[in-house]
Structure formats: structure tokens, C-alpha cells
Design a protein around this motif. Structure first.
Motif, mmCIF file in Angstrom:
data_model
loop_
_atom_site.group_PDB
_atom_site.id
_atom_site.type_symbol
_atom_site.label_atom_id
_atom_site.label_comp_id
_atom_site.label_asym_id
_atom_site.label_seq_id
_atom_site.Cartn_x
_atom_site.Cartn_y
_atom_site.Cartn_z
ATOM 1 N N ALA A 179 -43.282 23.958 38.257
ATOM 2 C CA ALA A 179 -42.504 23.448 37.131
ATOM 3 C C ALA A 179 -41.253 24.274 36.879
ATOM 4 O O ALA A 179 -40.203 23.735 36.542
ATOM 5 C CB ALA A 179 -43.364 23.411 35.875
ATOM 6 N N THR A 180 -41.363 25.580 37.015
ATOM 7 C CA THR A 180 -40.250 26.441 36.608
ATOM 8 C C THR A 180 -39.438 26.985 37.779
ATOM 9 O O THR A 180 -38.296 27.401 37.586
ATOM 10 C CB THR A 180 -40.768 27.667 35.824
ATOM 11 N N GLY A 181 -40.031 27.040 38.946
ATOM 12 C CA GLY A 181 -39.360 27.661 40.069
ATOM 13 C C GLY A 181 -39.273 29.181 39.941
ATOM 14 O O GLY A 181 -38.560 29.840 40.685
ATOM 15 N N ARG A 182 -40.015 29.733 38.985
ATOM 16 C CA ARG A 182 -39.980 31.191 38.781
ATOM 17 C C ARG A 182 -41.396 31.737 38.940
ATOM 18 O O ARG A 182 -42.377 31.019 38.791
ATOM 19 C CB ARG A 182 -39.491 31.496 37.362
ATOM 20 N N PRO A 183 -41.482 33.042 39.230
ATOM 21 C CA PRO A 183 -42.820 33.646 39.332
ATOM 22 C C PRO A 183 -43.573 33.500 38.019
ATOM 23 O O PRO A 183 -42.996 33.698 36.954
ATOM 24 C CB PRO A 183 -42.542 35.116 39.631
ATOM 25 N N PHE A 184 -44.841 33.193 38.102
ATOM 26 C CA PHE A 184 -45.631 32.910 36.906
ATOM 27 C C PHE A 184 -46.173 34.182 36.263
ATOM 28 O O PHE A 184 -46.122 34.358 35.055
ATOM 29 C CB PHE A 184 -46.768 31.963 37.272
ATOM 30 N N VAL A 185 -46.725 35.066 37.083
ATOM 31 C CA VAL A 185 -47.415 36.239 36.543
ATOM 32 C C VAL A 185 -47.077 37.472 37.356
ATOM 33 O O VAL A 185 -47.038 37.427 38.585
ATOM 34 C CB VAL A 185 -48.953 36.015 36.583
ATOM 35 N N ARG A 186 -46.835 38.575 36.658
ATOM 36 C CA ARG A 186 -46.584 39.834 37.370
ATOM 37 C C ARG A 186 -47.893 40.546 37.724
ATOM 38 O O ARG A 186 -48.046 41.051 38.823
ATOM 39 C CB ARG A 186 -45.728 40.762 36.504
ATOM 40 N N TYR A 187 -48.788 40.594 36.751
ATOM 41 C CA TYR A 187 -50.058 41.300 36.985
ATOM 42 C C TYR A 187 -51.218 40.383 36.613
ATOM 43 O O TYR A 187 -51.343 39.988 35.452
ATOM 44 C CB TYR A 187 -50.149 42.579 36.142
ATOM 45 N N PHE A 188 -52.022 40.072 37.592
ATOM 46 C CA PHE A 188 -53.260 39.355 37.322
ATOM 47 C C PHE A 188 -54.382 40.379 37.234
ATOM 48 O O PHE A 188 -54.551 41.206 38.133
ATOM 49 C CB PHE A 188 -53.577 38.366 38.445
ATOM 50 N N VAL A 189 -55.126 40.337 36.153
ATOM 51 C CA VAL A 189 -56.195 41.312 35.949
ATOM 52 C C VAL A 189 -57.496 40.550 35.716
ATOM 53 O O VAL A 189 -57.532 39.627 34.905
ATOM 54 C CB VAL A 189 -55.892 42.219 34.739
ATOM 55 N N ASN B 8 -55.182 55.532 31.265
ATOM 56 C CA ASN B 8 -54.066 55.051 32.073
ATOM 57 C C ASN B 8 -54.430 54.871 33.538
ATOM 58 O O ASN B 8 -53.671 54.309 34.302
ATOM 59 C CB ASN B 8 -52.876 56.003 31.939
ATOM 60 N N ASN B 9 -55.579 55.372 33.922
ATOM 61 C CA ASN B 9 -56.039 55.206 35.283
ATOM 62 C C ASN B 9 -56.885 53.934 35.371
ATOM 63 O O ASN B 9 -58.106 53.979 35.484
ATOM 64 C CB ASN B 9 -56.831 56.443 35.708
ATOM 65 N N ASP B 10 -56.220 52.813 35.298
ATOM 66 C CA ASP B 10 -56.885 51.525 35.431
ATOM 67 C C ASP B 10 -58.024 51.376 34.425
ATOM 68 O O ASP B 10 -59.094 50.890 34.750
ATOM 69 C CB ASP B 10 -57.420 51.352 36.870
ATOM 70 N N LEU B 11 -57.760 51.828 33.218
ATOM 71 C CA LEU B 11 -58.718 51.640 32.132
ATOM 72 C C LEU B 11 -60.085 52.245 32.437
ATOM 73 O O LEU B 11 -61.101 51.557 32.405
ATOM 74 C CB LEU B 11 -58.876 50.132 31.878
ATOM 75 N N ASN B 12 -60.060 53.541 32.724
ATOM 76 C CA ASN B 12 -61.338 54.202 33.026
ATOM 77 C C ASN B 12 -62.034 54.585 31.718
ATOM 78 O O ASN B 12 -62.053 55.744 31.305
ATOM 79 C CB ASN B 12 -61.102 55.419 33.912
ATOM 80 N N LEU C 187 -53.118 40.351 42.502
ATOM 81 C CA LEU C 187 -52.122 39.809 43.424
ATOM 82 C C LEU C 187 -51.930 40.709 44.641
ATOM 83 O O LEU C 187 -51.690 40.230 45.737
ATOM 84 C CB LEU C 187 -50.778 39.620 42.704
ATOM 85 N N SER C 188 -52.031 41.999 44.426
ATOM 86 C CA SER C 188 -51.825 42.933 45.543
ATOM 87 C C SER C 188 -53.121 43.600 45.980
ATOM 88 O O SER C 188 -53.155 44.310 46.980
ATOM 89 C CB SER C 188 -50.836 44.024 45.129
ATOM 90 N N ARG C 189 -54.158 43.387 45.228
ATOM 91 C CA ARG C 189 -55.442 44.077 45.464
ATOM 92 C C ARG C 189 -55.257 45.586 45.456
ATOM 93 O O ARG C 189 -55.850 46.299 46.266
ATOM 94 C CB ARG C 189 -56.061 43.655 46.815
ATOM 95 N N ASN C 190 -54.429 46.039 44.573
ATOM 96 C CA ASN C 190 -54.179 47.470 44.483
ATOM 97 C C ASN C 190 -53.964 47.881 43.036
ATOM 98 O O ASN C 190 -53.536 47.085 42.213
ATOM 99 C CB ASN C 190 -52.918 47.842 45.273
ATOM 100 N N VAL C 191 -54.257 49.136 42.790
ATOM 101 C CA VAL C 191 -53.895 49.703 41.501
ATOM 102 C C VAL C 191 -52.389 49.957 41.535
ATOM 103 O O VAL C 191 -51.888 50.589 42.459
ATOM 104 C CB VAL C 191 -54.658 51.019 41.246
ATOM 105 N N GLU C 192 -51.684 49.418 40.565
ATOM 106 C CA GLU C 192 -50.226 49.542 40.538
ATOM 107 C C GLU C 192 -49.778 50.147 39.216
ATOM 108 O O GLU C 192 -50.428 49.956 38.200
ATOM 109 C CB GLU C 192 -49.562 48.162 40.639
#
Length: 478
Positions: free
Chosen positions: A262-272, A371-375, A10-15
Motif C-alpha cells: 500500500a505504501t511502498g515504504r518499509p513497514f517495520v524496523r524492528y520485529f520483536v 539494555n541487553n535484550d531485556l534481560n 527481521l535479522s535474527r540478531n540482537v541489534e
RNA sequence: GGCGGCGUACCCAAGUGGCUAAGGGAGAGGUCUGCAAAACCUCGAUGCAGCGGUUCGAAUCCGCUCGCCGCCUCCA
């Protein structure tokens, strides 16, 4: 507690990963479509899912994981856009769609078990055909909000009405206008916009799988099952949704749209999203040209399925991994190295001693890599280096750390250690071993070597050392 | 046509501005060993597709070129 970082499409960044309600994590991953065997490329994706799940647990999160099984094809609106693939297979194999799905589900589960991939338990491992009612309910909600419309060919999602066209394309970074440039398919004349997509398909009498709905007999659209099932079990907002890179532009875009509609709410926090296994063309293990190798192809070569698992760790999940038999063999060597080490621990009282001080640096490094983006490549390197240092120091007080690593790696090291300790050899094999020992003591080495060959032919390996001969099953798993 | 990505030693692959470019496989040499196996030690890219630029400093940022690939249509 160390922060866990993951790349968010979603952000194209490591978060830094922060779930909505820690320590609980809601996680939905795209599962198999069961009309063909899952090839190794598919299996890499599931190894990734499993690894992500383990990494979250490694960090103390409690993961609620849902995976779908697509047992109904998702055709869109084109009149001749193709046949449902499960139905196609069913016709070819003279089976019902249900039978086809059941067959490939069983195969999928078996392969996952061999790769030590932990699948969710039903109902969290959910079949689309068991959730048609949930899909219909979801479509109703979208219609109620005025964000879909009914036509003779189906119910379509109204992209224009849903917060405007710019919203679609958030994941793929591609505007609708840009997508238009290369349109290759004809669109149903019933659609208001070419980007509208089917929620429910009507009037396709040739399809075997049909259900009644408020709009008539038909079957669900391509994307609706994921929205319906994920939200049913995990709520309107998922912490993590994962899938293959190929899903970004259409499937996941549309999932977001219809779910939020359908829900009016955000669907996903992190898309991987995971990258592909590539380079299969040149691989000889393909049973026929154009067919991707499956796990059986590796075991046929005498390779351990867990070697493939280890191979997956050799590259980051976001990088393509070039597959070859040579690469799997290299991974098998690594696996053997680790198993050999564990075997050597077998005689030590490894469970009862604390690890040596020098080991903690590796534990630290390992955790940081994960923890570093699954290294995983670095985590694997760390593990191998720790074992090498253990040998070098002749200090084997590392088991607690190694077994902790294995909660992430999933190589069944603990189970292997138990098996090693409890290994029971047939009387015949023990007799051959004893006979060989006598021959050796008598310095009749020709006889000793002959007996070793005989043991090997029966699947056992013998290794001499100063303290005596050790008998063991041949390491490569059948 | 659009969007995205990749090119690091024989092979797999990490590293994305600054200690001697992780790790593994394969290979070479050595220790140990009746042999074998295992393990350990040593060696191995003065260079990261090519060219140019930014910078005190680049595999890492920018530009161009070459090569490869994915997606836009079912697909992990």
C-alpha cells in the motif's frame, strides 16, 4: 546514554535499537482477541509488551504505543473454514458480538490493571470494528497499485505480483515452496495462488458481522486490521512491532506484504516476538481440563497478581517459561521480600537522603541487563542482591535507586510505601494490638499468642521486635 | 513433509569460547527471638541430555544420537 539492544526477528540478531525519529518511538503490539478470557499465557505477552515499553522509557525514549483489540474474527476464505469466534461465543452465550467483545474487553482491562500493565488510551487502544473504514481505504490503495484482485468470494492480495514470491517468507525463513509441502487446507478456487490471502471476504451470509464495501457486503480479512490501525496512528513505518512467536510465519508476513504494497515504504524496523508460557497441562488450578489458567485462578490461591508479573521477569521474553503454581509461589516469596524491605524503609526518611555510593554499581548492572535484550532475570537478580546487601550493611540509603528500578519492574513499590506509611487500622484492630501488648508486658504469652491468632484471622499480622510490635495487613493480597 | 526452538542442581531460570556455572524457590545447619515472623550467615551442580569432534581452552562452535516442544490452520 547507554545503547539499547533488542533481538530483531527481521535479522535474527540482537541489534542496537535506533528509532527513525528519536527520542520518539512508534510501537505497535498485537492485542487480544476478545471472545474468551485472556489466559496467563496471553497475560505474559502483555507483561512483556509493558516491560519493553518501560525499558524504552527507562532509556529516555518517548513511546507512542498502539495496541489493537480484535473484536471481529478473522476468517480466511474457506467456505467452511470455521465460524467467526466472537460470533460463535455470542451464539453460545446468547449475546450480540458487541456484548461479547465488551465483556471480555472489560475483563482484559481489569487483569491488566491488576498486573500493573499500562495500556494505551483510546484511540491508541483501538478496536477493529471502529476502523472498518480505514481498512477499506487501505484495501483500495492496494488495489490501486494493482497488487490485489476482486473475486466473488473476496478481495485477495496478489502475492506473485508483489515483488515476487521470495519476498514472502522473509520473517519465517521459509520459502513459499517449502510452505507448500505441508499444505493441509483446501484453497478457494478464486485465488490465483494458494499464498494469496484475503483482504476482504465476500458472500458469507451466515456471518453476523458484515459491512458494506465498494466490493459488496462482507468483512475484513485476517491481517488487514493491524496494518490499517498501526499505520493510521503511527505512520507508514513503525519502529517496533511485537507479537507472539506464532505470528511470525503468517500474520506478520502478510502484514508486511500488504502494508508495503500500500505504501511502498518499509513497514517495520524492528520485529520483536515473545515466547510462550508452557507446562500448563499438569497444573491443577485449571478449572476444567484443557482450560488454561487465568489470573483469577492465582488470586483464588491467595497469590498476588504482581507475583505473576515477577514470575515473568524470571525468564527472558524469548524463552519459554514453564508455568506452575510452585513457580508463582516462589515469585510471591520474592515479591514479599521486596515489599518487606520497602516496609522497613517506611520509618526512614528515605526520600530526602541520597543513596549510598555502593549502590551505583547495582544501578549500572541493572541498566546494562535491561539494555541487553531485556534481560529481566539478571535485572531481577541485581535488585534482590542490592536489597540483600542493604540489609547486610544495615544501610538503607537505596530508595532512590530501588524506586528507579521499579519504573521498569512495575511492582508498585512506591505506592506500597505510601500505603505503609498511611496505613490506618480499624479501632477494633488497634484495641486487640494494645491488649496483646499488655499481655506481653505481663508475660502472659498464652494470651498474647491467642490475640495474635485472632488478629491473623482478621487479616492482620503482627511482628515483634526490640523496638516494639508492628502491625500490618497480611501481605498476600486478596 | 517443511521451518523453528528447547534439554543447566529437587523446582523456576541466567549465562552462548576463557576469572571459583548468576539469581530465586524448596531443603539442611546456625545467629536473633518468650513464641512466631522477618532478616542475616553457612552448605548445596568438579559439572551444563548422551557420544564424538574443532580449540591452548566449550554448557557455549560443529556433527551424530536420544528426549521434549512450537509453527506451517484461529492462537501471545
Amino acid at each position: 546514554m547507554k545503547p539499547f539492544y533488542i533481538f530483531n526477528t527481521l535479522s535474527r540478531n540482537v541489534e542496537q535499537f535506533r528509532p527513525g525519529h528519536p527520542p520518539t518511538v512508534t510501537y505497535y503490539s498485537c492485542g487480544p482477541t476478545v471472545y474468551l478470557p485472556q489466559h496467563l499465557g496471553n497475560m505474559r505477552a502483555y507483561v512483556f509488551v509493558d516491560t519493553l515499553k518501560r525499558a524504552l522509557r527507562f532509556n529516555g525514549f518517548q513511546v507512542h504505543h498502539v495496541m489493537n483489540i480484535t473484536d471481529v474474527g478473522h476468517m480466511t476464505s474457506d467456505a467452511d473454514g470455521g465460524e467467526d469466534k466472537i460470533e460463535k461465543t455470542a451464539r453460545a452465550e446468547h449475546k450480540t458480538p458487541q456484548e461479547v467483545a465488551d465483556f471480555y474487553i472489560a475483563q482484559f482491562k481489569r487483569d491488566c490493571a491488576r498486573l500493573n500493565i499500562e495500556l494505551p488510551q483510546p484511540p491508541m487502544l483501538c478496536r477493529a470494528t471502529d476502523h472498518i473504514g480505514d481498512m477499506i481505504d487501505l484495501i483500495k490503495r492496494i488495489l490501486d497499485r494493482g497488487l490485489a484482485y476482486v473475486t466473488p468470494s473476496g478481495v485477495y492480495f496478489d502475492v506473485e505480483k508483489w515483488r515476487g514470491p521470495s519476498q514472502l517468507g522473509r520473517l519465517s525463513r521459509q520459502s513459499l515452496a517449502e510452505q507448500d509441502a505441508g499444505q493441509r487446507l483446501e484453497h478457494s478456487p478464486d485465488k490465483k495462488s494458494p499464498h494469496d490471502f484475503a483482504l476482504w471476504v465476500l458472500n458469507q451470509p451466515n456471518h453476523l458481522m458484515q459491512w458494506d464495501s465498494p466490493w459488496g457486503r462482507g468483512y475484513p480479512g485476517w491481517h488487514i486490521e493491524c496494518s490499517a490501525m498501526s499505520m493510521k496512528y503511527l505512520g507508514p513505518t513503525l519502529d517496533i512491532h511485537s507479537g507472539g512467536l506464532d505470528h511470525i510465519p503468517v500474520h506478520h508476513e502478510n502484514e508486511i506484504a500488504q502494508s508495503e504494497a500500500a505504501t511502498g515504504r518499509p513497514f517495520v524496523r524492528y520485529f520483536v516476538h515473545n515466547a510462550f508460557l508452557v507446562g500448563m497441562e499438569g497444573v491443577k488450578i485449571s478449572k476444567s481440563a484443557g482450560k488454561f489458567p487465568v489470573l483469577d485462578d492465582l488470586t483464588d490461591e491467595g497469590l498476588n497478581p504482581l507475583a505473576f508479573r515477577l514470575l515473568c521477569f524470571g525468564a527472558k521474553y524469548r524463552s519459554e517459561l514453564a508455568f506452575s503454581l510452585e513457580a508463582v509461589r516462589a515469585a510471591q516469596r520474592n515479591l514479599d521480600y521486596l515489599l518487606e524491605f520497602v516496609r522497613n524503609l517506611g520509618g526512614e526518611a528515605v526520600d530526602t537522603v541520597d543513596d549510598s555510593g555502593w549502590v551505583s554499581a547495582y544501578a549500572e548492572r541493572f541498566h546494562e541487563a535491561i539494555n541487553n535484550d531485556l534481560n529481566t532475570p539478571q535485572a531481577l537478580a541485581c535488585t534482590l542482591e542490592m536489597v540483600a546487601e542493604s540489609y547486610r550493611r544495615r544501610d538503607f540509603r537505596v530508595w532512590n535507586t530501588l524506586r528507579r528500578f521499579d519504573t521498569l519492574l512495575g511492582l508498585n513499590l512506591e505506592q506500597f510505601l505510601q500505603q505503609t506509611r498511611e496505613a490506618i487500622f480499624p479501632a477494633e484492630i488497634l484495641r486487640l494490638r494494645d491488649e496483646r501488648e499488655q499481655a506481653r508486658r505481663a508475660r502472659d504469652f498464652d494470651r498474647a499468642d491467642q490475640l495474635r491468632r485472632e488478629l491473623e484471622a482478621r487479616g492482620y499480622q503482627i511482628r515483634d521486635s526490640k523496638t516494639g510490635s508492628v502491625l500490618m495487613p497480611k501481605r498476600v493480597a486478596p
